[in-house]
Write a protein that holds these residues in place. Structure first.
Motif, PDB file in Angstrom:
ATOM      1  N   ASN A 120      -6.156  -2.755   0.421  1.00 48.50           N
ATOM      2  CA  ASN A 120      -5.293  -4.135   0.319  1.00 48.50           C
ATOM      3  C   ASN A 120      -5.267  -4.913   1.697  1.00 48.50           C
ATOM      4  O   ASN A 120      -5.154  -4.455   2.601  1.00 48.50           O
ATOM      5  CB  ASN A 120      -3.860  -3.346   0.152  1.00 48.50           C
ATOM      6  N   ALA A 132      -5.728   0.419  -3.263  1.00 50.43           N
ATOM      7  CA  ALA A 132      -4.660   0.295  -2.687  1.00 50.43           C
ATOM      8  C   ALA A 132      -4.810   0.322  -1.174  1.00 50.43           C
ATOM      9  O   ALA A 132      -4.389  -0.373  -0.341  1.00 50.43           O
ATOM     10  CB  ALA A 132      -3.472   1.244  -3.036  1.00 50.43           C
ATOM     11  N   SER A 133      -5.817   1.139  -0.772  1.00 50.45           N
ATOM     12  CA  SER A 133      -6.111   1.149   0.630  1.00 50.45           C
ATOM     13  C   SER A 133      -6.881  -0.144   1.061  1.00 50.45           C
ATOM     14  O   SER A 133      -6.996  -0.254   2.021  1.00 50.45           O
ATOM     15  CB  SER A 133      -7.159   2.392   0.854  1.00 50.45           C
ATOM     16  N   LEU A 169      -0.894  16.752   2.235  1.00 49.34           N
ATOM     17  CA  LEU A 169      -0.769  16.371   0.773  1.00 49.34           C
ATOM     18  C   LEU A 169      -1.586  17.115  -0.176  1.00 49.34           C
ATOM     19  O   LEU A 169      -0.921  17.451  -1.205  1.00 49.34           O
ATOM     20  CB  LEU A 169      -1.348  14.930   0.705  1.00 49.34           C
ATOM     21  N   LEU A 190      -6.444   8.314  -0.418  1.00 45.12           N
ATOM     22  CA  LEU A 190      -5.189   7.593   0.067  1.00 45.12           C
ATOM     23  C   LEU A 190      -5.138   7.495   1.352  1.00 45.12           C
ATOM     24  O   LEU A 190      -4.339   6.681   2.035  1.00 45.12           O
ATOM     25  CB  LEU A 190      -4.260   8.740  -0.416  1.00 45.12           C
ATOM     26  N   SER A 196      -6.159   4.751  -5.588  1.00 46.98           N
ATOM     27  CA  SER A 196      -5.798   4.804  -4.146  1.00 46.98           C
ATOM     28  C   SER A 196      -6.769   4.024  -3.488  1.00 46.98           C
ATOM     29  O   SER A 196      -6.222   3.602  -2.456  1.00 46.98           O
ATOM     30  CB  SER A 196      -5.814   6.329  -3.727  1.00 46.98           C
ATOM     31  N   PHE A 204       0.756  -1.204  -0.014  1.00 43.21           N
ATOM     32  CA  PHE A 204       0.055  -0.031   0.134  1.00 43.21           C
ATOM     33  C   PHE A 204       0.922   1.458  -0.144  1.00 43.21           C
ATOM     34  O   PHE A 204       0.614   2.017  -0.789  1.00 43.21           O
ATOM     35  CB  PHE A 204      -1.222   0.018   1.227  1.00 43.21           C
ATOM     36  N   MET A 252      -7.128   8.376 -10.642  1.00 39.79           N
ATOM     37  CA  MET A 252      -5.923   8.272  -9.203  1.00 39.79           C
ATOM     38  C   MET A 252      -6.600   7.839  -8.051  1.00 39.79           C
ATOM     39  O   MET A 252      -6.183   7.052  -7.100  1.00 39.79           O
ATOM     40  CB  MET A 252      -5.206   9.551  -9.303  1.00 39.79           C
ATOM     41  N   ILE A 265      -8.651  12.767  -4.047  1.00 38.57           N
ATOM     42  CA  ILE A 265      -7.463  11.734  -4.321  1.00 38.57           C
ATOM     43  C   ILE A 265      -6.864  11.597  -2.833  1.00 38.57           C
ATOM     44  O   ILE A 265      -6.650  10.300  -2.201  1.00 38.57           O
ATOM     45  CB  ILE A 265      -6.227  12.295  -5.148  1.00 38.57           C
ATOM     46  N   VAL A 315       1.271   7.157  -6.233  1.00 47.40           N
ATOM     47  CA  VAL A 315       0.278   8.251  -6.636  1.00 47.40           C
ATOM     48  C   VAL A 315       0.641   9.843  -6.287  1.00 47.40           C
ATOM     49  O   VAL A 315       0.348  10.591  -7.053  1.00 47.40           O
ATOM     50  CB  VAL A 315      -1.061   7.719  -6.143  1.00 47.40           C
ATOM     51  N   VAL A 316       1.119   9.958  -5.069  1.00 47.49           N
ATOM     52  CA  VAL A 316       1.342  11.114  -4.622  1.00 47.49           C
ATOM     53  C   VAL A 316       2.536  11.912  -5.373  1.00 47.49           C
ATOM     54  O   VAL A 316       2.423  12.959  -5.820  1.00 47.49           O
ATOM     55  CB  VAL A 316       1.939  11.364  -2.990  1.00 47.49           C
ATOM     56  N   LYS A 351       2.226   1.756  -3.382  1.00 47.40           N
ATOM     57  CA  LYS A 351       1.254   2.515  -4.322  1.00 47.40           C
ATOM     58  C   LYS A 351       0.758   4.034  -4.010  1.00 47.40           C
ATOM     59  O   LYS A 351       0.866   4.751  -4.871  1.00 47.40           O
ATOM     60  CB  LYS A 351      -0.140   1.826  -4.050  1.00 47.40           C
ATOM     61  N   ALA A 352       0.919   4.412  -2.741  1.00 52.19           N
ATOM     62  CA  ALA A 352       0.373   5.603  -2.252  1.00 52.19           C
ATOM     63  C   ALA A 352       1.460   6.558  -2.644  1.00 52.19           C
ATOM     64  O   ALA A 352       1.161   7.687  -2.970  1.00 52.19           O
ATOM     65  CB  ALA A 352       0.162   5.660  -0.738  1.00 52.19           C
TER      66      ALA A 352
END
Ligand SMILES: Nc1ncnc2c1ncn2[C@@H]1O[C@H](COP(=O)(O)OP(=O)(O)O)[C@@H](O)[C@H]1O
Ligand SMILES: [Mg+2]
Lengths: 202, 248, 220
Positions: free
Chosen positions: C220, C217-218, C164, C150, C214, B155, C210, C146, B162-163, B158-159
């Protein structure tokens, strides 16, 4: 309808811990597959890997002979997944929740399904006011409302009472008889069903 | 066109050995160039006719600012590569380079402020370059923060990808907007590095400094990536053999 | 689940949670209030600064609104259902952000004339301010979506999300306030509006992709 899902040589790792390696099995119409293993053995992870939202290190997955390892859409369109959290919105009523998941179901079918899961008196109740078991029943009602060939049920019996367990077992039975397939994880003994077991050992 | 080099570059083992060969050379040559450039710039280059000797901090400020931007550019591209081709080394690159780039941005900020004192009479002026470096520094902090906040490695990879990619897409827009904003608010201030034709004796050492810091940072990045690769691949046979070789 | 039923349930959810919308609005008003109280209540300060004040308040309240947009979906298992629905995750994200935008921005535009007046913003130029909001805020929502995706699974994600996302809001704020300022001094502002529209369009296309990545991925 016939369906055949083949899992070949799955290797799944999570946090650098190997959950399974070279795991192969298949699910076809009329078959109930039970994934067994201790807590944390990776039963839920295996289902998620099959559905394609956690990555696999190696392996191949076929649906009716077609390789779907890199794009699971075919499988996704033809399945229902019920996970640990049932995906019920607490601000919406039972009825509205079911309408979201099954927009094409008729009013009659909806009431019928609610009756099957013993929620006919709650159709206008906000889901926030339901118990954990009742919420799970709302999610289970979807099984009566959509025709999908493969079901993935992750511990579907949690929080259900005896009546609920019996109703769900009967529904699984009828799904198998009508040519569907079911993948289930549960620690509960199954009374009327005889599954094929896939054991996850560390 | 053959893609083998691309796949080989994606292999951690191959990269490790490649970096082992080049790291030292990059670091060595980088340091030599840096020393040469600094000594030349600080001691021998002519003083600026307007700013006198204080301009010499350019030999620190400009390379740091360039490197800060280049590192982010690299991270953004690596983020794209990580997301599209799932190349294993791309997140390693981001993780290794982010703190280095952040340090460069910080050096650029501090040296800019020190330079600002004799030039403008204050430590900070809302100059376009300084402001965009400040934003760049914040972008770096975001990447580092999310890297540290996520425990799960898949994770986290990936994060940060993306950022970084998101930051890269935004960077030109931010730069452009800040420059536009700057002309709006202070049309006639004296810009730090906007010089009419610098003489050769001034920009040659600057070029050497910039080149040196590129090589130096590349060496550091390889080093950090190697450490990370070893950590990630510690279960694989080639790392185990290596550890045995060292007799640990 | 299909896109229509999804949209309908999102809409119902937001309409029932009126309080969230009201909170975003109150937050907006309070940030604006801080400027006359904290800096200077005179017309000489407020009139030229009003565009910037409104936009800072808008950006902050949008961040507040967007920050937790998937939190409930994450906790109640809805995100898992999105992922396994076979529907396009980017498109679901797009629909969700769009509904959010509508629910937050409309009330905000309704109270805007009053607040603009309190900041001595010339009423003839209100349309310019509204245009910047309509063209610029979609970018803020889509970029914020996004960050929210995330950090949805992190325990203390809120501050991280601000860190961010806020730097990425800078261009939108610069061009929006630039347009307002240009209008106030009688200059052309269509260039800035065009840039705002371009940023929003880009965000609208890229951000659902995106954010979907995310979310995946979160989970996961
Ligand atoms: N969200 C998560 N993030 C990281 N690791 C997880 C997560 N969920 C489960 N795991 C890890 O994956 C392993 C398998 O979990 P799971 O598949 O949920 O097991 P089971 O369903 O068999 O009880 C566990 O050892 C757990 O540590
Ligand atoms: Mg489980």
């Amino acid at each position: 309808m016939s369906v055949n899902l083949q899992i070949n040589n799955f290797w799944i790792e999570r946090n650098e811990r190997q959950l399974c390696r070279d795991l192969s099995f298949s699910v076809s119409d009329g078959e109930l597959v039970r994934i067994a293993g201790d807590n944390g053995a990776g039963k839920s992870s295996l289902i998620k890997a099959i559905l394609g939202w956690i990555p696999i290190e190696e392996g191949l997955i076929r649906l009716n002979g077609e390789d779907i390892t890199h794009n699971r859409d075919l499988l996704l369109f033809d399945q229902i997944y019920l996970g640990h959290t049932p995906g019920i919105k607490s601000i919406l009523s039972v009825n509205e929740n079911l309408r979201m998941y099954c927009p094409n179901a008729s009013e009659v079918a909806l009431n019928e399904a609610l009756q099957q899961v013993n929620l006919e008196l709650f159709d206008d109740t906000p889901a926030a006011q339901l118990s954990a078991g009742q919420k799970r029943r709302v999610a289970l009602a979807r099984l009566w409302l959509t025709k999908k060939r493969i079901w993935f049920l992750d511990e579907p019996f949690t929080a259900l009472d005896a009546h609920g367990v019996a109703a769900l077992e009967a529904k699984i039975q009828s799904q198998l008889e009508s040519g569907g397939a079911v993948v289930i994880t549960t620690h509960q003994p199954l009374y009327h069903l005889s599954p094929k077991t896939v054991e996850l050992t560390p | 066109m053959k893609w083998t080099w691309f796949h080989r570059l994606g292999s951690p083992k191959w990269f490790y050995q490649w970096a082992e060969r080049w790291r030292g050379k990059c670091l060595g040559l980088g340091i030599v160039l840096l020393v040469l450039g600094f000594v030349w710039g600080l001691a021998f280059a002519p003083a600026d006719y307007q700013q006198g000797n204080s301009f010499r901090i350019i030999y620190l400020h400009v390379p740091a600012a360039i490197l800060a931007q280049s590192c982010y550019l690299g991270m953004g591209i690596a983020g794209f590569v990580a997301l599209v081709w799932q190349m294993k080394l791309a997140p390693v690159f981001i993780k290794a380079v982010a703190p280095v780039g952040a340090a460069m941005a910080l050096i650029a900020l501090v040296s800019g402020a020190i330079w600002g004192k004799p030039t403008w009479g204050t430590w900070w002026v809302w100059d376009a370059r300084l402001t965009s470096v400040l934003v760049l520094f914040l972008l770096y902090m975001g990447v580092i923060a999310i890297q540290n906040a996520i425990e799960d490695r898949v994770f986290a990879d990936k994060a940060v990808a993306v950022v970084s990619l998101l930051g890269l897409i935004n960077l030109p827009i931010i730069k452009y907007s800040v420059e536009w904003w700057n002309t709006l608010h202070q049309p006639a201030t004296f810009k730090l590095t906007e010089k009419p034709a610098m003489p050769v004796e001034m920009w040659l050492p600057l070029l050497i400094c910039a080149l040196g810091s590129y090589l130096f940072v590349a060496g550091i990045a390889m080093w950090r990536m190697q450490t990370e690769v070893l950590n990630r691949e510690r279960k694989s046979s080639w790392v185990k053999e290596k550890v045995v070789d060292y007799g640990i | 689940m299909n896109y229509r039923s999804f949209l309908k349930s999102e809409w119902l959810t937001l309409v029932r949670r009126k309080q969230d919308t009201i909170n975003a609005l109150l937050f907006f008003v309070m940030v604006i209030l801080l400027f006359p109280l904290g800096v200077d209540p005179s017309k000489a300060f407020l009139e030229p600064a009003s565009g910037g004040i409104v936009w800072c308040a808008v950006a902050l309240s949008i961040l507040m609104a967007v920050e937790s947009m998937y939190k409930e979906d994450f906790n109640d298992g809805s995100l898992e259902q999105w992922l396994t629905s076979g529907l396009s995750l980017p498109y679901l994200v797009f629909l969700k952000v769009f509904v959010q935008w509508l629910v937050v921005i409309v009330p905000l535009l309704l109270v805007l004339p009053l607040l603009a007046n309190m900041l001595f913003f010339p009423i003839e130029q209100l349309m310019v301010m509204i245009s910047t909001l309509l063209l610029g805020t979609p970018a803020l929502f889509f970029i914020g979506a996004i960050g929210s995706a995330l950090t949805v699974s992190l325990r203390r994600g809120a501050v991280l999300m601000l860190l961010l996302i806020l730097p990425l809001y800078i261009p939108v704020i610069i061009f929006a306030t630039g347009a307002i300022r240009a209008a106030q001094s009688g200059m052309s502002y269509s260039g800035q509006l065009a840039i705002l529209a371009a940023i929003s369009l880009t965000a609208l296309v890229l951000s659902p992709l995106m954010a979907a990545l995310s979310i995946k991925a979160s989970m996961n």
